[in-house]
Enzyme design. Sequence first.
Site, PDB file in Angstrom:
ATOM      1  N   LYS B  56       1.306  -1.491  -0.011  1.00 51.90           N
ATOM      2  CA  LYS B  56       0.172  -0.039  -0.263  1.00 51.90           C
ATOM      3  C   LYS B  56       1.222   1.066   0.132  1.00 51.90           C
ATOM      4  O   LYS B  56       0.077   2.653  -0.053  1.00 51.90           O
ATOM      5  CB  LYS B  56      -1.342   0.446   1.435  1.00 51.90           C
ATOM      6  CG  LYS B  56      -2.351  -1.069   1.145  1.00 51.90           C
ATOM      7  CD  LYS B  56      -3.366  -0.564   0.268  1.00 51.90           C
ATOM      8  CE  LYS B  56      -4.484  -1.513   0.493  1.00 51.90           C
ATOM      9  NZ  LYS B  56      -5.363  -1.049  -0.710  1.00 51.90           N
ATOM     10  N   SER B 307       1.353  -9.865  -0.643  1.00 47.48           N
ATOM     11  CA  SER B 307       0.744  -8.473  -0.844  1.00 47.48           C
ATOM     12  C   SER B 307       1.458  -7.717   0.585  1.00 47.48           C
ATOM     13  O   SER B 307       1.379  -6.766   0.886  1.00 47.48           O
ATOM     14  CB  SER B 307      -0.929  -8.416  -0.792  1.00 47.48           C
ATOM     15  OG  SER B 307      -1.214  -8.978   0.333  1.00 47.48           O
TER      16      SER B 307
END
Lengths: 323, 323
Positions: B56, B307
């Site tokens: 992110k 991720s």
Amino acid sequence: MLHHNSVTIADIQAAQKRLFGVANRTPVLTSRTINDRTNSQVFFKCENFQRTGSFKFRGAYNALVQLSPTQQKTGVITHSSGNHAQAIALAGKLLNIPTTIVMPDDAPAVKQIATRGYGAEIILYNRQTTNREELAQNLASDRHLTLIPPYDYPHVIAGQGTTALELIQEVEQLDLVLVCCGGGGLLSGCAIATKALLPNCKIIGVEPALADDATRSFHTKVLHTVTNPDTIADGARTPSLGQITFPLVLQYVDDMVTVSEEAIVRTMFFLWERLKIVVEPTGVLAATALLEDIVIAPGAKIGVIISGGNVDLAQAGRLFHQF
Amino acid sequence: MLHHNSVTIADIQAAQKRLFGVANRTPVLTSRTINDRTNSQVFFKCENFQRTGSFKFRGAYNALVQLSPTQQKTGVITHSSGNHAQAIALAGKLLNIPTTIVMPDDAPAVKQIATRGYGAEIILYNRQTTNREELAQNLASDRHLTLIPPYDYPHVIAGQGTTALELIQEVEQLDLVLVCCGGGGLLSGCAIATKALLPNCKIIGVEPALADDATRSFHTKVLHTVTNPDTIADGARTPSLGQITFPLVLQYVDDMVTVSEEAIVRTMFFLWERLKIVVEPTGVLAATALLEDIVIAPGAKIGVIISGGNVDLAQAGRLFHQF
């Protein structure tokens, strides 16, 4: 049979050639958070990413690959708290050498399972009642197996030394290298490699305070022992440095320090949470000395060996409930 | 203001230049065990080693660095299940932009603490009673803050796409890329990058079966939603793909699959134990599709995006008690 007990940089370089394409060239991780916190540049050599989950594969393979065809055919035996066992088992599997492992019956389940998974025969013993060296020696005699000790063996020491060799090849300049110490195989191997390539670089060994035999031996220059130390760092429960590793540690290592059990757990939690790596208690010893301000070296380039990552995950989760 | 909603490979390449020296170029890990088990070559792009512990940061920084001086001075606001929050908070800290984060009150404590640690103001809300988008929109209007959505924003999507760009730059050839899917920012960004550089490479998105809105949307070509899905993969609890990400997913993604909660936990355990990396539930979605044989591609070179790694360690330890 081995005819000399010295280990040189040439032995470590030769080991590196043997390990090329067989052992992992493990990554070196850095962390801005840790650099800021220690006011230094820290390079973590991550042997938890090594095959079998620890640096031990380096020494095990380097030893087994140099046995005679007869020795290889008959097989090898070793005693180990776990990581050396897995390493010997995998090296034996890769080289088609039968392996027998003498292991304490309280070794982490994950290590026993992994060792069996590599096809080794496991013989369990009780740490309170049995001398593992004697047991292994007797089995070796009875079955004509070659004993590969976990650390007091030149080819093993040379193999472990390739850890520091790789780190220095990647980082090039270092002022300080921190290495955990159980029997002293990794520590002496890394110290030999480092002093050969970077003569001004300091080497500090790190032990649990509960198993401080090598630290006392280093400072007094007389071999001290501990008996069944109750440290969480199971790889450092070895009773003492060896006949080969003790003089090497005296010759090549600059200092030895100890860390508390609480500091080991805090550092495990910190490295898991911030570096996102799974490291076993023994594997964080070197990092603990730095992160708990036992070794302070502002402005220095510091190599920290993360020795392994074989730990019971559920057990580690319970340790972390306090945070 | 943004004048178009398309994202191109040029946008992703420009994002990579902005992120150079700021974001980590995360390592690509491989595992002989996993290659053997899947009969393929698997390359794990490990964004759990990214700054703030997830991919992110790429999108957040790429968005904030392109705001006008006035926008930067007044500050930004976002709503997030956690990782986007930390990412915005750190990007804001690095760029000296005030940040306000609207976060569910059941977000993992580790994420709340880390977000506050980067200097963000946190406003908690109840997921059952409050629409986070509305709350964030209202706060943005009242305080004149620029809203940076967690995924439905071209600069965010372009930033996330640098993950696949880096992976392809390192591995060069891939036949298949597996990417987790929450709101579709990472998935669409990675799909755009991959199809531009490797037109024959397939892209498959992976969702929890309990939050299969994007999979249903993909197969029916009509936007489906889920409401407060009770999946352990908190990054995939987003109600639906976005107005921008939905058409991008339809255009660039080849297939979508789902995985069970049990499979997610098994894969977490496996990756922690064997790869020695700390990965959060959402972070293992893509790997789960492969390791649970939901996607089978023998002989293929497969990229798997890990991720993130922001997970409560004690909580994960409890999950692992069953193994």
